[in-house]
Write a protein that holds these residues in place. Structure first.
Motif, PDB file in Angstrom:
ATOM      1  N   VAL A 248       1.447  10.471   0.549  1.00 17.19           N
ATOM      2  CA  VAL A 248       1.249   9.174  -0.112  1.00 17.19           C
ATOM      3  C   VAL A 248       1.999   8.066   0.625  1.00 17.19           C
ATOM      4  N   ILE A 249       3.240   8.357   1.039  1.00 17.80           N
ATOM      5  CA  ILE A 249       4.033   7.341   1.731  1.00 17.80           C
ATOM      6  C   ILE A 249       3.409   6.981   3.079  1.00 17.80           C
TER       7      ILE A 249
ATOM      8  N   SER B 242       0.266   7.294   3.950  1.00 12.50           N
ATOM      9  CA  SER B 242      -0.968   6.560   3.692  1.00 12.50           C
ATOM     10  C   SER B 242      -0.675   5.104   3.340  1.00 12.50           C
ATOM     11  N   PHE B 243       0.359   4.879   2.541  1.00  9.26           N
ATOM     12  CA  PHE B 243       0.736   3.517   2.155  1.00  9.26           C
ATOM     13  C   PHE B 243       1.183   2.713   3.364  1.00  9.26           C
ATOM     14  N   LEU B 244       2.034   3.319   4.208  1.00  2.11           N
ATOM     15  CA  LEU B 244       2.503   2.616   5.397  1.00  2.11           C
ATOM     16  C   LEU B 244       1.377   2.367   6.398  1.00  2.11           C
TER      17      LEU B 244
ATOM     18  N   TYR C  66      -1.792   1.926   5.685  1.00  2.00           N
ATOM     19  CA  TYR C  66      -2.752   0.962   5.169  1.00  2.00           C
ATOM     20  C   TYR C  66      -2.221  -0.470   5.255  1.00  2.00           C
ATOM     21  N   PHE C  67      -0.965  -0.671   4.828  1.00  2.00           N
ATOM     22  CA  PHE C  67      -0.412  -2.028   4.812  1.00  2.00           C
ATOM     23  C   PHE C  67       0.217  -2.428   6.151  1.00  2.00           C
TER      24      PHE C  67
END
Length: 336
Positions: A71-72, A74-76, A78-79
């Motif tokens: 999750v981390i 993927s978050f990094l 994407y943004f």
């Protein structure tokens, strides 16, 4: 015209520098995704009637940490570039996170195996039939303490900090830590298996020729021939060893062959890949077989306090199948 050509060359140079980093980040994301899916698959395939143990709790915690890392990342990814509480996060932090995770996973092998072995040894000695809520709480706290201790050691160790600083200049390739603990642990298990097979190979061959597959509680188990005067315990380690070898290799032979191939070729696998749920269950079966062999005089027929393996029914090694409850007829014969 010259200035435009120079600007174009600089743009191509910058693009070639950033493209490998993007590929590495996508590859990391796919690897962690595949690992998380394999963890969930193995947890779903395990036997559901197993008693809780430290290794079971740690396997669930490892699957949760892998999902959290996924999750981390993927978050990094994407943004890409954002600020939270005054701290700027970029794709550089993906590589930094994976290095910290690799070092943490790389130092977990010995502590987890040691605690699991102690847990099985004590449970066999104390004879606790059911895990109470206090025992489950103890397992949870032990798992939590193991993670916190290893993470604190990784973040506070000077050698690890120096290695992180060294790799800081190579973040585009995202170099990862390769654990020596898993290497020596795999080598030790393969050596023990080789020596055990070498000692009892005639018995193993004779046992394979007499084995049948029986159905017990809608589950396929190995039917070992027992003498008619068989007692309630297996007092001889020599008699138990071939049965343990056949059960272990019958379940984990592909994994044993894979470990042998990795060690013989000298393949270096990053620690964040090597520490996974299938590997832990493989080690778990080896530890349970070792504890059974050392405590063969405590393997009582009517004792329900034995450590239970999520993938191997070890009880068929020392309990005659006709004495087990709810036994159905043999469903097939391997070799007569």
């Amino acid at each position: 015209m010259t200035a435009l050509s120079s600007e174009n060359c600089s743009f191509q140079h910058a693009w070639h520098q950033t493209k490998p980093a993007l590929d590495v980040h996508c590859l990391l994301l796919l690897i962690i995704l595949g690992k998380a899916l394999s963890n969930i698959l193995v947890l779903g395939l395990r036997r559901k009637d197993t008693c809780r143990s430290f290794m079971e709790y740690f396997c669930f915690s490892l699957a949760f940490v892998d999902l959290l890392v996924l999750v981390i990342i993927s978050f990094l990814s994407y943004f890409r570039d954002f600020v939270v509480l005054g701290i700027r996060f970029t794709k550089y932090h993906i590589c930094l996170l994976m290095q910290i995770v690799s070092f943490t996973y790389g130092f977990l092998h010995y502590p987890v195996c040691l605690v699991a072995c102690i847990d099985y040894w004590l449970s066999l000695s104390r004879g606790i039939k059911h895990s109470s809520k206090w025992q489950r709480l103890l397992y949870f706290l032990t798992v939590l303490l193991t993670w916190i201790s290893v993470l604190a050691y990784v973040l506070g160790d000077a050698a690890v900090s120096a290695s992180l600083d060294t790799h800081r200049t190579h973040m585009q390739q995202c170099p990862s830590h390769v654990s020596t603990q898993s290497h020596w642990l795999s080598l030790a298990m393969l050596m023990v298996l080789f020596v055990a097979f070498l000692i009892s190979w005639p018995e193993v061959v004779a046992l394979i020729q007499a084995i049948r597959i029986a159905s017990y509680k809608n589950e396929a188990i190995l039917y070992f021939p027992f003498p008619p005067h068989c007692a309630y315990t297996v007092s001889s380690r020599e008699a138990l060893l071939p049965r343990l070898i056949v059960c272990f290799l019958g379940t984990w032979f592909p994994f044993v062959a894979l470990q042998l191939l990795i060690l013989s070729l000298g393949v270096e696998i990053p620690a964040y890949i090597e520490m996974n749920v299938p590997w832990l269950y493989f080690v778990n079966s080896f530890l349970i077989a070792t504890v059974y062999w050392f405590n063969c005089h405590k393997l009582y027929l009517r004792d329900s306090t034995l450590p239970v393996d999520p993938f191997i029914n070890w009880k068929c090694c020392f309990v005659p199948v006709h004495r087990l409850k709810q036994v159905e007829r043999p469903i097939s014969i391997i070799i007569c």
